[in-house]
Design a protein around this motif. Structure first.
Motif, PDB file in Angstrom:
ATOM      1  N   GLU A   1       0.826  -1.159  -0.190  1.00  0.00           N
ATOM      2  CA  GLU A   1      -0.162   0.155  -0.018  1.00  0.00           C
ATOM      3  C   GLU A   1       0.914   1.095  -0.046  1.00  0.00           C
ATOM      4  O   GLU A   1       2.010   1.381   0.643  1.00  0.00           O
ATOM      5  CB  GLU A   1      -0.884   0.175   1.307  1.00  0.00           C
ATOM      6  CG  GLU A   1      -2.063   0.796   0.930  1.00  0.00           C
ATOM      7  CD  GLU A   1      -2.941   0.586   2.350  1.00  0.00           C
ATOM      8  OE1 GLU A   1      -3.487   1.658   2.736  1.00  0.00           O
ATOM      9  OE2 GLU A   1      -3.316  -0.534   2.285  1.00  0.00           O
ATOM     10  N   ASN A   2       0.257   2.319  -0.389  1.00  0.00           N
ATOM     11  CA  ASN A   2       1.020   3.608  -0.695  1.00  0.00           C
ATOM     12  C   ASN A   2       1.092   4.131   0.557  1.00  0.00           C
ATOM     13  O   ASN A   2       0.181   4.420   1.299  1.00  0.00           O
ATOM     14  CB  ASN A   2       0.187   4.569  -1.653  1.00  0.00           C
ATOM     15  CG  ASN A   2       0.998   5.873  -1.841  1.00  0.00           C
ATOM     16  OD1 ASN A   2       1.788   6.103  -1.385  1.00  0.00           O
ATOM     17  ND2 ASN A   2       0.422   6.550  -2.879  1.00  0.00           N
ATOM     18  N   PRO A   3       2.176   4.620   1.279  1.00  0.00           N
ATOM     19  CA  PRO A   3       2.544   5.214   2.515  1.00  0.00           C
ATOM     20  C   PRO A   3       1.485   6.359   2.693  1.00  0.00           C
ATOM     21  O   PRO A   3       1.114   6.818   3.620  1.00  0.00           O
ATOM     22  CB  PRO A   3       4.009   5.401   2.564  1.00  0.00           C
ATOM     23  CG  PRO A   3       4.735   4.629   1.501  1.00  0.00           C
ATOM     24  CD  PRO A   3       3.644   4.470   0.616  1.00  0.00           C
ATOM     25  N   MET A   4       1.598   7.261   1.708  1.00  0.00           N
ATOM     26  CA  MET A   4       0.836   8.577   1.622  1.00  0.00           C
ATOM     27  C   MET A   4      -0.678   8.179   1.810  1.00  0.00           C
ATOM     28  O   MET A   4      -1.645   8.957   2.534  1.00  0.00           O
ATOM     29  CB  MET A   4       0.855   9.415   0.380  1.00  0.00           C
ATOM     30  CG  MET A   4       2.477  10.149   0.502  1.00  0.00           C
ATOM     31  SD  MET A   4       2.481  11.312   1.718  1.00  0.00           S
ATOM     32  CE  MET A   4       1.633  12.516   1.234  1.00  0.00           C
ATOM     33  N   LEU A   5      -1.233   7.107   1.310  1.00  0.00           N
ATOM     34  CA  LEU A   5      -2.686   6.951   1.568  1.00  0.00           C
ATOM     35  C   LEU A   5      -2.923   6.389   2.945  1.00  0.00           C
ATOM     36  O   LEU A   5      -3.756   6.598   3.570  1.00  0.00           O
ATOM     37  CB  LEU A   5      -3.072   5.708   0.610  1.00  0.00           C
ATOM     38  CG  LEU A   5      -4.346   5.407   0.579  1.00  0.00           C
ATOM     39  CD1 LEU A   5      -5.352   6.475   0.211  1.00  0.00           C
ATOM     40  CD2 LEU A   5      -4.596   4.142  -0.532  1.00  0.00           C
ATOM     41  N   THR A   6      -1.964   5.561   3.548  1.00  0.00           N
ATOM     42  CA  THR A   6      -2.265   5.219   4.848  1.00  0.00           C
ATOM     43  C   THR A   6      -1.892   6.550   5.807  1.00  0.00           C
ATOM     44  O   THR A   6      -2.579   6.349   6.847  1.00  0.00           O
ATOM     45  CB  THR A   6      -0.651   4.328   5.238  1.00  0.00           C
ATOM     46  OG1 THR A   6      -0.782   3.171   4.402  1.00  0.00           O
ATOM     47  CG2 THR A   6      -0.910   3.789   6.426  1.00  0.00           C
ATOM     48  N   LEU A   7      -1.198   7.167   5.613  1.00  0.00           N
ATOM     49  CA  LEU A   7      -1.097   8.811   6.274  1.00  0.00           C
ATOM     50  C   LEU A   7      -2.342   9.455   6.335  1.00  0.00           C
ATOM     51  O   LEU A   7      -2.952  10.007   7.185  1.00  0.00           O
ATOM     52  CB  LEU A   7       0.109   9.356   5.890  1.00  0.00           C
ATOM     53  CG  LEU A   7       0.419  10.718   6.600  1.00  0.00           C
ATOM     54  CD1 LEU A   7       0.783  10.311   8.236  1.00  0.00           C
ATOM     55  CD2 LEU A   7       1.428  11.581   6.049  1.00  0.00           C
ATOM     56  N   LEU A   8      -2.851   9.292   5.027  1.00  0.00           N
ATOM     57  CA  LEU A   8      -4.117  10.311   4.932  1.00  0.00           C
ATOM     58  C   LEU A   8      -5.051   9.463   5.648  1.00  0.00           C
ATOM     59  O   LEU A   8      -6.018  10.093   6.214  1.00  0.00           O
ATOM     60  CB  LEU A   8      -4.528  10.352   3.376  1.00  0.00           C
ATOM     61  CG  LEU A   8      -5.900  11.002   2.849  1.00  0.00           C
ATOM     62  CD1 LEU A   8      -5.519  12.558   3.346  1.00  0.00           C
ATOM     63  CD2 LEU A   8      -5.982  10.797   1.554  1.00  0.00           C
ATOM     64  N   ARG A   9      -5.293   8.187   5.527  1.00  0.00           N
ATOM     65  CA  ARG A   9      -6.661   7.446   6.391  1.00  0.00           C
ATOM     66  C   ARG A   9      -6.469   7.806   7.962  1.00  0.00           C
ATOM     67  O   ARG A   9      -7.155   7.960   8.429  1.00  0.00           O
ATOM     68  CB  ARG A   9      -6.340   5.932   6.024  1.00  0.00           C
ATOM     69  CG  ARG A   9      -6.849   5.544   4.578  1.00  0.00           C
ATOM     70  CD  ARG A   9      -6.755   4.044   4.450  1.00  0.00           C
ATOM     71  NE  ARG A   9      -7.163   4.079   3.026  1.00  0.00           N
ATOM     72  CZ  ARG A   9      -6.851   2.813   2.313  1.00  0.00           C
ATOM     73  NH1 ARG A   9      -6.290   1.816   2.980  1.00  0.00           N
ATOM     74  NH2 ARG A   9      -7.409   2.719   1.100  1.00  0.00           N
ATOM     75  N   ALA A  10      -4.984   7.637   8.199  1.00  0.00           N
ATOM     76  CA  ALA A  10      -4.737   7.705   9.658  1.00  0.00           C
ATOM     77  C   ALA A  10      -5.162   9.195  10.108  1.00  0.00           C
ATOM     78  O   ALA A  10      -5.899   9.568  11.008  1.00  0.00           O
ATOM     79  CB  ALA A  10      -3.235   7.569   9.920  1.00  0.00           C
ATOM     80  N   ALA A  11      -4.799  10.192   9.345  1.00  0.00           N
ATOM     81  CA  ALA A  11      -5.294  11.704   9.770  1.00  0.00           C
ATOM     82  C   ALA A  11      -6.587  11.929   9.770  1.00  0.00           C
ATOM     83  O   ALA A  11      -7.334  12.712  10.457  1.00  0.00           O
ATOM     84  CB  ALA A  11      -4.614  12.669   8.563  1.00  0.00           C
ATOM     85  N   ALA A  12      -7.388  11.360   8.788  1.00  0.00           N
ATOM     86  CA  ALA A  12      -8.768  11.322   8.573  1.00  0.00           C
ATOM     87  C   ALA A  12      -9.560  10.478   9.899  1.00  0.00           C
ATOM     88  O   ALA A  12     -10.433  11.257  10.129  1.00  0.00           O
ATOM     89  CB  ALA A  12      -9.584  10.545   7.374  1.00  0.00           C
ATOM     90  N   LEU A  13      -8.889   9.779  10.468  1.00  0.00           N
ATOM     91  CA  LEU A  13      -9.384   9.212  11.628  1.00  0.00           C
ATOM     92  C   LEU A  13      -9.208   9.987  12.965  1.00  0.00           C
ATOM     93  O   LEU A  13      -9.648  10.146  13.860  1.00  0.00           O
ATOM     94  CB  LEU A  13      -8.909   7.558  11.976  1.00  0.00           C
ATOM     95  CG  LEU A  13      -9.314   6.762  11.041  1.00  0.00           C
ATOM     96  CD1 LEU A  13      -8.607   5.572  11.281  1.00  0.00           C
ATOM     97  CD2 LEU A  13     -10.927   6.585  11.092  1.00  0.00           C
ATOM     98  N   VAL A  14      -7.754  10.601  13.078  1.00  0.00           N
ATOM     99  CA  VAL A  14      -7.423  11.291  14.291  1.00  0.00           C
ATOM    100  C   VAL A  14      -7.684  12.713  14.409  1.00  0.00           C
ATOM    101  O   VAL A  14      -8.253  13.046  15.508  1.00  0.00           O
ATOM    102  CB  VAL A  14      -5.804  11.256  14.303  1.00  0.00           C
ATOM    103  CG1 VAL A  14      -5.301  12.063  15.392  1.00  0.00           C
ATOM    104  CG2 VAL A  14      -5.188   9.792  14.275  1.00  0.00           C
ATOM    105  N   LEU A  15      -8.069  13.490  13.258  1.00  0.00           N
ATOM    106  CA  LEU A  15      -8.264  14.815  13.252  1.00  0.00           C
ATOM    107  C   LEU A  15      -9.679  15.048  13.989  1.00  0.00           C
ATOM    108  O   LEU A  15      -9.732  15.892  14.728  1.00  0.00           O
ATOM    109  CB  LEU A  15      -8.133  15.337  11.853  1.00  0.00           C
ATOM    110  CG  LEU A  15      -6.836  15.820  11.200  1.00  0.00           C
ATOM    111  CD1 LEU A  15      -6.744  16.104   9.779  1.00  0.00           C
ATOM    112  CD2 LEU A  15      -5.959  16.532  12.156  1.00  0.00           C
ATOM    113  N   PRO A  16     -10.748  14.551  13.777  1.00  0.00           N
ATOM    114  CA  PRO A  16     -12.022  14.702  14.376  1.00  0.00           C
ATOM    115  C   PRO A  16     -11.774  14.426  15.888  1.00  0.00           C
ATOM    116  O   PRO A  16     -12.280  15.138  16.616  1.00  0.00           O
ATOM    117  CB  PRO A  16     -13.068  13.594  13.858  1.00  0.00           C
ATOM    118  CG  PRO A  16     -12.345  13.205  12.598  1.00  0.00           C
ATOM    119  CD  PRO A  16     -10.869  13.465  12.792  1.00  0.00           C
ATOM    120  N   LEU A  17     -10.986  13.580  16.149  1.00  0.00           N
ATOM    121  CA  LEU A  17     -10.842  13.238  17.724  1.00  0.00           C
ATOM    122  C   LEU A  17      -9.778  14.436  18.367  1.00  0.00           C
ATOM    123  O   LEU A  17     -10.132  14.933  19.505  1.00  0.00           O
ATOM    124  CB  LEU A  17      -9.987  12.049  17.877  1.00  0.00           C
ATOM    125  CG  LEU A  17     -10.696  10.873  17.680  1.00  0.00           C
ATOM    126  CD1 LEU A  17      -9.791   9.535  17.996  1.00  0.00           C
ATOM    127  CD2 LEU A  17     -11.902  10.360  18.361  1.00  0.00           C
TER     128      LEU A  17
END
Length: 86
Positions: free
Chosen positions: A22-38
């Motif tokens: 998997e693309n590391p940028m895609l993984t980072l984007l998914r993690a940011a999408a989960l963490v930012l609302p918190l």
């Protein structure tokens, strides 16, 4: 002459597709999408003494500005809305 396909796709025999890294940028984007609302929810807190002092300084500066250049009716209405929202 035999037919040779242009791509060497695996035959459809029920086998699993090979593992694709998997693309590391895609993984980072998914993690940011989960963490930012918190983080946004955690940022909601009661104001402390420094924030109250800062608001007092802002109000004092606004009072000095209003003494020099009085606000019009639209600006007064906008400030009332700002105070209500905040």
């Amino acid at each position: 002459m035999a037919f040779l396909p242009h791509c060497s796709a695996p035959p459809l025999t029920g086998r699993r597709a090979p593992y694709v890294k998997e693309n590391p940028m895609l993984t980072l984007l998914r993690a940011a999408a989960l963490v930012l609302p918190l983080v946004a929810v955690a940022a909601c807190h009661n104001e402390g003494p420094a924030e109250r002092a800062g608001k007092s300084l802002d109000n004092a500066g606004q009072s000095v500005k209003d003494a020099i250049d009085p606000p019009g009716p639209a600006e007064k209405a906008g400030r009332a809305i700002d105070r209500t929202v905040n």
